[in-house]
Design a protein around this motif. Sequence first.
Motif, PDB file in Angstrom:
ATOM      1  N   GLU A 105      36.338  37.120  45.480  1.00 54.18           N
ATOM      2  CA  GLU A 105      35.552  37.861  44.341  1.00 54.18           C
ATOM      3  C   GLU A 105      34.501  38.780  44.341  1.00 54.18           C
ATOM      4  OE1 GLU A 105      32.978  37.799  40.724  1.00 54.18           O
ATOM      5  OE2 GLU A 105      32.805  36.660  42.293  1.00 54.18           O
ATOM      6  N   GLN A 106      33.684  37.911  45.336  1.00 52.37           N
ATOM      7  CA  GLN A 106      32.289  38.809  45.737  1.00 52.37           C
ATOM      8  C   GLN A 106      32.440  40.063  46.673  1.00 52.37           C
ATOM      9  OE1 GLN A 106      28.599  37.650  44.671  1.00 52.37           O
ATOM     10  NE2 GLN A 106      30.099  37.634  42.980  1.00 52.37           N
ATOM     11  N   PHE A 157      43.834  29.909  41.074  1.00 52.39           N
ATOM     12  CA  PHE A 157      43.450  30.501  42.221  1.00 52.39           C
ATOM     13  C   PHE A 157      42.499  29.470  42.886  1.00 52.39           C
ATOM     14  CE2 PHE A 157      44.096  34.489  39.647  1.00 52.39           C
ATOM     15  CZ  PHE A 157      44.792  35.140  40.709  1.00 52.39           C
ATOM     16  N   SER A 158      42.503  28.253  42.218  1.00 54.52           N
ATOM     17  CA  SER A 158      41.703  27.276  42.561  1.00 54.52           C
ATOM     18  C   SER A 158      42.489  25.980  43.377  1.00 54.52           C
ATOM     19  CB  SER A 158      40.749  26.551  41.485  1.00 54.52           C
ATOM     20  OG  SER A 158      39.975  27.667  41.071  1.00 54.52           O
ATOM     21  N   GLY A 159      43.186  26.195  44.433  1.00 56.79           N
ATOM     22  CA  GLY A 159      43.899  25.284  44.904  1.00 56.79           C
ATOM     23  C   GLY A 159      45.119  24.732  44.332  1.00 56.79           C
ATOM     24  N   ALA A 165      37.193  29.034  40.892  1.00 55.73           N
ATOM     25  CA  ALA A 165      37.641  30.522  41.520  1.00 55.73           C
ATOM     26  C   ALA A 165      38.231  31.167  40.290  1.00 55.73           C
ATOM     27  CB  ALA A 165      38.678  30.298  42.451  1.00 55.73           C
ATOM     28  N   ASP A 166      38.791  30.375  39.475  1.00 54.54           N
ATOM     29  CA  ASP A 166      39.458  31.079  38.482  1.00 54.54           C
ATOM     30  C   ASP A 166      38.379  31.545  37.055  1.00 54.54           C
ATOM     31  OD1 ASP A 166      42.462  30.632  38.317  1.00 54.54           O
ATOM     32  OD2 ASP A 166      41.630  28.648  38.911  1.00 54.54           O
ATOM     33  N   ILE A 167      37.262  30.683  36.956  1.00 55.76           N
ATOM     34  CA  ILE A 167      36.129  31.183  36.325  1.00 55.76           C
ATOM     35  C   ILE A 167      35.441  32.399  36.944  1.00 55.76           C
ATOM     36  CG2 ILE A 167      33.665  30.381  35.496  1.00 55.76           C
ATOM     37  CD1 ILE A 167      35.096  27.258  35.490  1.00 55.76           C
ATOM     38  N   ALA A 168      35.372  32.252  38.300  1.00 58.15           N
ATOM     39  CA  ALA A 168      34.662  33.626  38.951  1.00 58.15           C
ATOM     40  C   ALA A 168      35.303  34.655  38.786  1.00 58.15           C
ATOM     41  CB  ALA A 168      34.447  33.301  40.388  1.00 58.15           C
ATOM     42  N   TRP A 192      47.818  35.188  33.169  1.00 55.57           N
ATOM     43  CA  TRP A 192      46.625  34.183  33.808  1.00 55.57           C
ATOM     44  C   TRP A 192      45.397  34.099  33.031  1.00 55.57           C
ATOM     45  CZ3 TRP A 192      42.098  36.364  36.002  1.00 55.57           C
ATOM     46  CH2 TRP A 192      41.320  35.327  36.504  1.00 55.57           C
ATOM     47  N   LEU A 193      44.797  35.271  32.329  1.00 54.93           N
ATOM     48  CA  LEU A 193      43.713  35.502  31.662  1.00 54.93           C
ATOM     49  C   LEU A 193      44.292  34.423  30.214  1.00 54.93           C
ATOM     50  CD1 LEU A 193      43.221  39.352  31.713  1.00 54.93           C
ATOM     51  CD2 LEU A 193      41.642  37.440  32.716  1.00 54.93           C
TER      52      LEU A 193
END
Length: 207
Positions: A105-106, A157-159, A165-168, A192-193
């Motif tokens: 993401e970054q 996306f978070s394992g 990760a989904d929040i990011a 997903w959104l």
Amino acid sequence: MSESSIAIPTVYGLRSSGNCYKVQLLLDLLDRPYHWVDTDSSAGATRTPEFLALNPNGKVPLLVLDDERRLAESNAILCYLAEGSSYLPADDWDRARTLQWLFFEQYSHEPYIAVARFVRRWLPEGHERQAEIPRLLERGGNALDVMEDHLGSECYFSGGAFGVADIALYAYTHCAADGGFDLSRWPRVGAWLERVRAQPRFSPMAA
């Protein structure tokens, strides 16, 4: 984390910033009280001597705890606040996969999707940085392609479950149209959104 260290944290942030919104969203999902200090970086609020004494890097978001400890960088703040909750996996492998997407993401997502939004929304028409838009759309589209491919086999996306990760990734993906991205090109991302918005205690980004 001890309960006292997170009792009522203070967040310095700009609510229309995706990086700041990440922190707001997680705190709301956790149903955790917090103080929010509006800090408009575009108006120079992060360059004052008072703010630089808190964060010498001069950026928001910034988390300040009751004991005056301070933490910058949005994804580091997410990991700290989510520790011990379902939003940060306890399993080593799932946590590493979560961190993989936070780094993605970054480095591969935010520098293009967020910057395209900034150039189109906050810079005047005819600004020289408008010339960056084609490259930003290409590279941001590549990042959305990677997300679309991942969502062909997993829902989050978070394992494997919804988490930091989904929040990011949600923070700047959900408003990618502001930067000129047509999200209809990525239907799995769109679905997903919707799953993120359906989370209990979900809160939207301020206008």
